[in-house]
Write a protein that holds these residues in place. Structure first.
Motif, short mmCIF file in Angstrom:
data_model
loop_
_atom_site.label_atom_id
_atom_site.label_comp_id
_atom_site.label_asym_id
_atom_site.label_seq_id
_atom_site.Cartn_x
_atom_site.Cartn_y
_atom_site.Cartn_z
N TYR A 255 37.62 36.87 43.83
CA TYR A 255 37.69 37.97 42.87
C TYR A 255 36.30 38.52 42.59
O TYR A 255 35.33 37.76 42.46
N PHE A 287 36.62 43.51 34.48
CA PHE A 287 37.83 43.07 35.17
C PHE A 287 37.42 42.31 36.42
O PHE A 287 36.46 42.68 37.10
N VAL A 289 38.74 41.47 40.07
CA VAL A 289 39.70 42.14 40.95
C VAL A 289 39.60 41.56 42.36
O VAL A 289 38.50 41.28 42.87
N HIS A 290 40.76 41.39 42.96
CA HIS A 290 40.85 41.07 44.40
C HIS A 290 41.61 42.20 45.08
O HIS A 290 42.70 42.57 44.65
N ARG A 291 41.04 42.73 46.15
CA ARG A 291 41.65 43.86 46.85
C ARG A 291 42.24 43.38 48.18
O ARG A 291 41.65 42.57 48.89
N LEU A 305 45.63 45.96 44.30
CA LEU A 305 44.59 45.31 43.51
C LEU A 305 45.22 44.28 42.58
O LEU A 305 46.13 44.60 41.82
N TYR A 306 44.73 43.04 42.67
CA TYR A 306 45.14 41.97 41.77
C TYR A 306 44.02 41.81 40.74
O TYR A 306 42.90 41.45 41.10
N SER A 307 44.31 42.06 39.48
CA SER A 307 43.25 42.09 38.46
C SER A 307 43.60 41.21 37.28
O SER A 307 44.78 40.99 36.97
N PRO A 320 46.93 36.72 38.23
CA PRO A 320 46.58 38.10 37.87
C PRO A 320 47.48 38.64 36.77
O PRO A 320 48.68 38.38 36.75
N THR A 333 37.57 50.21 45.17
CA THR A 333 38.22 49.37 44.16
C THR A 333 37.89 49.84 42.76
O THR A 333 38.78 49.94 41.89
N LEU A 337 40.60 51.32 39.92
CA LEU A 337 40.70 50.66 38.62
C LEU A 337 40.37 51.62 37.48
O LEU A 337 41.04 51.63 36.43
#
Length: 458
Positions: A255, A287, A289-291, A305-307, A320, A333, A337
């Motif tokens: 992340y 935040f 975030v994983h994209r 996007l996992y945030s 997330p 990203t 967001l």
């Protein structure tokens, strides 16, 4: 009180809408009542809104039931067409989708439904029953109306509302209308949106509007969409694998932190943050975030996007809080967001409609009156945006004054209209009192503005 028969610059505004003189007077009464007493808005307040031309509250009710066709159609282009043509060609246009409910404790409202149905409860054993003295009073059943809104925000921050009423199946069967779900109404708003051909439009929505119909409408119009993804979305090549399940395989090191600060960036005009939030004391949010660029079923290649807002612990799995879906993998990203963060603007828009302009203050059994009420409240909001744009373009203003008009919302604009109307009232009173019978005429004017059953004796 309002002694003049028009709003500040009201003749110009209603001429752009295309209303006749009689309808413009009724609309003026309603808009004035919204701006000056929105939290206490009622038909009686609308009837005596213009003291120089009062009417009975029954006339207001009949006007709402038989609203002119021009107010039921799309009049935004007629009012704001010239302003939209002057927008920057390379800016980003935001179209935010959401729905709002207006609830009342009455089962006699037309086209109303309950969001919390109550079925028969199983009887408890005698030993498990609570003491009657501690038993809560039974609450009446609540019913509501639903309205689907789309808020268009231009690159310069101008806010234009579009809306559709939701009709229940029973109401459609009685009136011969076609029944559409909320997502279908939102797709209609996307299809009917009129913007410049070269405009970069981004459609924002929460989980309720992550629907195939809405996404298909965005694809037909070549719009970008950023929505909070439905948890049932699956991968195109592995139908048994949900997109949200992929997050279980990632840890904190996967992340990346992204920080958003209000009042800064390319979308500060559309955010319309107050001066108190853009100074030295402004607070940002971080935040993690994983994209992942995935091929999602019924969507195609998309950016996911996992945030989360909680800082992940090293070496541990992350849960997330929000999963965002975007059909434009070319956007960064941070850009995706920041765009979704602007979705909150429609929640502020609903707050302004209900708390400042009195959207949910109606008490009607006939849904045609409700539609007229909502149409005129939206007209009042559009008038405030038009008034703000007009005031901000006045020549000879200092940069500080122009900036003050940029971040004004409905409450501040209502106060500005009230001050300008009060100055006009003083001029009317001064001219009236200069005549020999001016005082008697002023007293008669104020007396006629009060409904007969509330007038004091002579």
């Amino acid at each position: 009180m309002i002694l003049g028969p028009t709003l500040p610059h009201g003749k110009t505004f209603f001429a752009l809408v295309g209303l006749s003189a009689g309808c413009a007077l009724h609309a003026t009464r309603f808009v004035l009542a919204c701006l000056l007493g929105g939290p206490r808005l009622s038909c009686a307040a609308v009837a005596d809104g213009v003291r120089a031309a009062p009417c009975h509250r029954g006339n207001v009710l009949r006007f709402l039931r038989r609203l002119p066709t021009v107010l039921r159609d799309d009049w935004l282009e007629a009012v704001f067409g010239n302003l939209l043509a002057q927008e920057p060609p390379r800016g980003t246009w935001l179209l935010i989708l959401d729905q709002t409910y207006c609830g009342h404790n009455s089962a006699r409202m037309d086209n109303a439904f309950s969001t919390s149905p109550r079925g028969k409860r199983t009887k408890k054993a005698k030993k498990d029953r609570k003491d009657k003295r501690n038993k809560r009073k039974k609450q009446p059943q609540s019913y509501c109306h639903c309205f689907v809104f789309a808020l268009l925000i231009t690159p310069t921050g101008l806010r234009l509302p579009l809306w559709r009423p939701y009709y229940t199946q029973d109401y459609c069967a009685r009136t011969g209308r076609a029944c559409h779900k909320q997502t279908a109404l939102a797709a209609q708003l996307v299809d009917g949106l009129r913007v410049p051909a070269t405009a970069d439009v981004v459609v924002l929505g929460d989980t309720a509007f992550d629907a195939n119909g809405v996404l298909a409408a965005c694809a037909r119009r070549h719009f970008t969409f950023v929505v909070s993804m439905n948890g049932d979305r699956v991968l195109a090549d592995r139908r048994q694998t949900k997109v949200t399940d992929l997050a279980a395989h990632w840890v904190a090191e996967d992340y990346t932190p992204v920080r958003l600060t209000p009042g800064t960036g390319r979308y500060q005009a559309q955010r319309r943050a107050a001066a108190c939030r853009t100074g030295l004391t402004r607070k940002g949010r971080t935040f993690w975030v994983h994209r992942a660029d995935l091929v999602v079923h019924n969507v195609g290649t998309a950016c996911v996007l996992y945030s989360t807002m909680q800082e992940p612990a090293a070496g541990q799995a992350v849960v997330p809080h929000k999963v965002l879906l975007c059909n434009d993998p070319r956007r960064s990203t941070a850009a995706v967001l920041e765009l979704y963060d602007l979705r909150w603007q429609i929640e502020l828009f609903f707050k302004e409609l209900k708390s400042t302009l009195g959207l949910a203050r109606y008490r009607f059994g006939d849904f045609r009156c409700v539609e007229g009420w909502v149409s005129l409240v939206v007209l009042a909001f559009a008038y405030l945006e038009w008034y703000r744009e007009r005031q901000g373009r006045r020549p000879g203003q200092s940069p500080k004054e122009q900036q003050r008009w940029r971040w004004q919302r409905s409450y501040g604009l209502c106060r500005a209209v009230r001050q300008e109307a009060e100055q006009e009232d003083l001029r009317v009173l001064a001219d009236l009192l200069q005549t020999p019978d001016g005082l008697d005429r002023a007293q008669q004017m104020l007396r006629r503005a009060v409904q007969k059953e509330y007038r004091l004796g002579a």
